[in-house]
Design a protein around this motif. Structure first.
Motif, PDB file in Angstrom:
ATOM      1  N   ASN A 161      44.685  50.358  30.416  1.00  0.00           N
ATOM      2  CA  ASN A 161      45.340  49.075  30.114  1.00  0.00           C
ATOM      3  C   ASN A 161      44.652  47.924  30.856  1.00  0.00           C
ATOM      4  N   PHE A 162      43.335  47.819  30.663  1.00  0.00           N
ATOM      5  CA  PHE A 162      42.550  46.887  31.475  1.00  0.00           C
ATOM      6  C   PHE A 162      43.002  45.454  31.275  1.00  0.00           C
ATOM      7  N   GLU A 163      43.054  44.989  30.006  1.00  0.00           N
ATOM      8  CA  GLU A 163      43.399  43.590  29.770  1.00  0.00           C
ATOM      9  C   GLU A 163      44.842  43.300  30.114  1.00  0.00           C
ATOM     10  N   LEU A 164      45.710  44.295  29.984  1.00  0.00           N
ATOM     11  CA  LEU A 164      47.126  44.107  30.281  1.00  0.00           C
ATOM     12  C   LEU A 164      47.343  43.934  31.785  1.00  0.00           C
ATOM     13  N   ILE A 165      46.721  44.783  32.583  1.00  0.00           N
ATOM     14  CA  ILE A 165      46.902  44.708  34.042  1.00  0.00           C
ATOM     15  C   ILE A 165      46.283  43.421  34.585  1.00  0.00           C
TER      16      ILE A 165
END
Length: 851
Positions: A753-757
């Motif tokens: 969840n790179f962009e979310l975190i």
């Protein structure tokens, strides 16, 4: 009182009046018909009444619906095609037994009207004593619209408003009729052959000439009509005269040869007479030329006979350049004709069929992309790009109707089983499917820019409108392998929304209906109270999207959530500024002095007022007990004893004795264990559900926190983050900030969840940046307090307040250490993703050069 008849009318609604009612306080009478499907409003002026306005629909179910705007002819037009103009949200309906052709608007009911079929029909029907429907045209079979070419730099159409721009064909009828969308009436001549008679008294045209398909040329000047016998006729819209057939007849060829100006043979004859050429030589040359011409004519005849339809023509299409005409027969034969010369092309196609009984049932042409969709009786759908088959879909039932989206990316199909499929042509997948248990669809049309789908149904007088969700939310397509390389069918996991009938959109659907899944996994909407009036299905925002799971541990993956979930976290302030009201709330006017206001008291039910008062008194007593200054552990005692105070002081001294180590050891000890509160709270409360999850999670398992935030909107996430800490003075809030930092650190370490975190980290630092920015000064405070403690120990005096502040500052330094680790983890993860993207781009560049 005296009763007197003021006004009466013989015929207002055919078939009887269903209901009638006067509007309160107005001389307006509103009435509805029992079988006429109409509403009429009469206004009374004195002792007479006149018709003020009326709304009328079809008296029997329509079977044909088509958009008023023709498919755009250029790609640039399709980009600007939207529903901002009311004219783009209109449709033509027909096919009902009443013989009417109507225009219906989806935005303004004032634009709804019936196309006129001639003046005085009602009066003529009254004179003959028959129903007006007997004087109207037969049941509508199909419509062809278009021909509205726009001049460059002008908003005027090439075709004048007086000319027709729509042609209709009818069931078991040979002639075609021209209509004008500007006049909203039938106009121009009847399109027929010279030997056909209009009067029903005279001999009717043969059955083989009954029209089965129709199309307009790209220029809008010609109408091409296909028949049951396989012959294709061409007419001029302005004059109504026939302009040939496909293929040419021998009589047509001879006529053109006799009257052809500038003929080579006629010129040669004049030259031979002028120069007195030997007649014998000319005769021999003529005999050779005639033999060659006869052989060529025989060859052309055999070619033409092999390139003609022997079955009814169910589909016609003309390309945007007005050069090639494509015709499709029921036997699957596809022929290509030259529009001007009426000669067939050398290439023809024969669609593969599973059995001899399979026939072509419906075609739909997209002129902007020159795509032709062909539906079969066995459920197959072929898509042709020019003269090449490029796609093949399978919909499990015989095709009833087809429709293209304006951009050509989606194809809508209707089967006789009551299922509407939405196909994504580029990705070769079935996007959606809707199944109707009753009221099966009979026709479909795409309105505006493709965001509205209009459908007609069996036994339904109305027209159902459906909204495309992909226009206002992200739709993820999960492509699955087809059964074979050349076909695509709805997979077994594709859920069909089963509807009992066309539903009416309204609020409160979820409370009145329940979602039921049968053994096949098909979702069915059923009313809880036994009502059959359904509403939207379970996909109406109730299903939550799940986070994407990595295929292998350690891979950097994205969340797969809609971009609006995390992108809006960067612009919440801008959204709040835009949503700010322009005017301050106004104070309501006070009531007059003679009207007494008793708050929320119910005058008619005094017992209910007593219950409310008792409930309020009970709540106030509970809150008084909660906020009482007495300690919970004193067992009813008002004061704390001296022994308790002395024991507390001893415990504080023991805690201060453990603070003599180095600063780094203290920070590591506090960061490895959960921070404990130095003071006991008299009232325990929960700031938010996020704070509860952070306290319940272990040090290395914060997945529940990420899952919880992924189900919320940007505004709710902002509220959850804001409630964690209220400033540097909030000790409990600093503990929650430390737990939140651990959660973000664990999320970066998992590489998911790179962009979310990153979006969560941005919002977290934006809200609590002021608190975290002051952490640098805490290290100097710790060193100063240590120095004071050492001095006090040497002197034999200790300060408990400084010891407590030392413990609080140590906790804050643990938070500072976690923030530094979080910064480093975010940098490392970003570098990994950047390097991976660079390697992928290099590989793509290398492979592209190899190709």
């Amino acid at each position: 009182q005296k009763t007197e008849l003021v006004w009466h009318s013989k015929v207002i609604h055919k078939g009887g009046v269903g209901t009638s009612q006067f509007l309160p306080g107005e001389p307006l009478l509103l009435s509805s018909g029992r079988t006429s499907n109409s509403l009429q409003m009469h206004v009374f002026e004195g002792r007479s009444a006149r018709l003020l306005r009326h709304r009328t629909g079809h008296t029997s179910p329509p079977t044909v619906v088509r958009p008023t705007e023709a498919t755009t002819t250029t790609a640039s037009d399709s980009n600007t095609n939207n529903s901002s103009d009311a004219s783009r949200c209109q449709m033509i309906t027909g096919g009902s037994s009443d013989g009417t052709v109507r225009i219906v608007s989806t935005v303004r009911s004032v634009l709804d009207m019936e196309y006129s079929q001639g003046a005085g029909l009602d009066k003529r029907a009254a004179q003959l004593g028959i129903d007006v429907s007997e004087l109207k045209l037969p049941v509508l079979l199909d419509l062809a619209m278009g021909g509205k070419l726009m001049l460059a730099g002008s908003s005027q159409n090439v075709n004048a408003d007086s000319n027709g721009d729509m042609v209709s064909i009818h069931v078991n009828h040979s002639m075609a009729y021209v209509w004008s969308s500007a006049r909203k009436s039938q106009c121009g001549p009847v399109l027929r052959q010279s030997e056909w008679h209009i009067s029903s008294v005279q001999k009717a045209p043969p059955t083989s000439t009954h029209a089965t398909s129709v199309v307009l040329s790209a220029c809008g000047n010609f109408a091409i009509v296909g028949t049951k016998g396989g012959t294709i006729y061409k007419y001029n819209l302005q004059s109504g005269l026939p302009r040939g057939i496909y293929p040419k007849t021998s009589a047509e060829k001879k006529t053109k040869k006799a009257h052809g100006a500038g003929s080579v043979e006629r010129t040669m004859k004049k030259l031979s007479k002028g120069f007195q050429v030997d007649s014998i030589a000319i005769t021999n040359d003529n005999n050779v030329a005639m033999e060659q011409e006869a052989k060529l004519e025989a060859k052309k005849t055999r070619f033409v006979n092999s390139h003609r339809h022997t079955t009814p023509v169910v589909g016609l299409a003309v390309d945007a350049l007005n050069r090639i005409l494509t015709s499709v027969g029921t036997d699957g034969t596809i022929l290509f004709w030259h529009v001007v010369s009426h000669t067939p092309a050398k290439k023809k196609l024969i669609l593969p069929k599973s059995s001899f009984e399979v026939e072509v049932t419906k075609t739909c042409h997209l002129r902007s992309g020159n795509f032709l969709a062909i539906g079969m009786s066995d459920g197959l759908i072929y898509i042709l790009d020019g003269n090449v088959i490029v796609r093949k879909f399978y919909s499990h039932s015989s095709i009833v109707d087809l429709a293209w989206s304006p951009d050509g990316r989606k194809l809508y199909s209707v089967g006789d089983s009551g299922i509407i499929h939405v196909w994504d042509v580029p990705t070769y997948t079935c996007m959606d499917a809707m199944k109707f248990v009753s009221g099966k669809p009979t026709s479909i049309a795409i309105l505006g820019g493709g965001e509205i789908l209009a459908t007609t149904h069996r036994g339904q007088l109305g027209i159902s409108l459906w909204s495309d969700k992909s226009f206002f939310q992200t739709v993820h397509l999960q492509s699955e392998s087809a059964t074979d390389n050349n076909s695509s069918s709805p997979s077994s996991s594709q859920k069909q929304r089963r509807l009992l009938k066309p539903i009416l959109m309204r609020e409160g659907y979820e409370d009145e209906h329940e979602i039921v899944k049968d053994d096949l996994g098909i979702t069915t909407t059923a009313p809880q109270n036994g009502d059959n009036d359904d509403d939207d299905d379970s996909t109406n925002g109730n299903s939550q999207k799940k986070l994407v799971q990595p295929k292998q541990e350690g891979l950097i993956t994205l969340s797969g959530l809609p971009p609006g979930h995390w992108k809006n976290l960067f612009h919440l302030e801008l959204v709040k500024q835009r949503n700010k009201p322009t005017e301050a709330p106004t104070k309501p006017k006070s009531a007059p002095f003679f009207l007494q206001w008793r708050g929320n008291d119910d005058v008619n039910n005094p017992a209910a007022n007593d219950e409310v008062k008792d409930k309020k008194e009970k709540e106030s007593e509970e809150w008084d007990a909660v906020w009482d200054d007495k300690d919970e552990n004193n067992d009813g005692k008002d004061d704390i004893t001296d022994e308790t105070k002395q024991s507390n002081n001893n415990n504080k001294r023991k805690q201060n004795m453990d603070l003599d180590g180095e600063e780094n050891d203290e920070v590591q000890d506090m960061s490895s264990s959960t921070l404990k509160k130095t003071k006991k709270n008299k009232v325990t409360y929960t700031r938010s559900h996020l704070s509860t999850l952070l306290r319940q999670c272990d040090d290395n398992n914060f997945k529940t926190v990420t899952t919880y935030l992924s189900t919320m909107g940007p505004s709710s996430i902002d509220v959850e983050f804001s409630s964690l800490c209220h400033g540097s003075h909030d000790d409990d809030g600093l503990e929650l900030l430390h737990l939140a930092s651990k959660w973000l650190l664990d999320a970066f370490a998992s590489n998911t969840n790179f962009e979310l975190i990153n979006a969560y980290l941005h919002r977290f630092l934006y809200l609590h940046g002021n608190v975290l920015a002051g952490m640098e000064t805490w290290a100097t405070k710790i060193s100063s307090i240590k120095t004071n403690n050492n001095t006090e120990k040497e002197n034999g005096t200790e300060n408990n307040d400084e010891s407590e502040s030392m413990l609080e500052l140590t906790q804050r330094m643990a938070l500072l250490t976690t923030i530094k680790e979080l910064k480093e983890a975010q940098r490392i993860t970003s570098m990994k993703l950047r390097n991976k993207m660079q390697n992928t781009l290099c590989l793509l560049r290398h492979f592209s050069r190899m190709v």
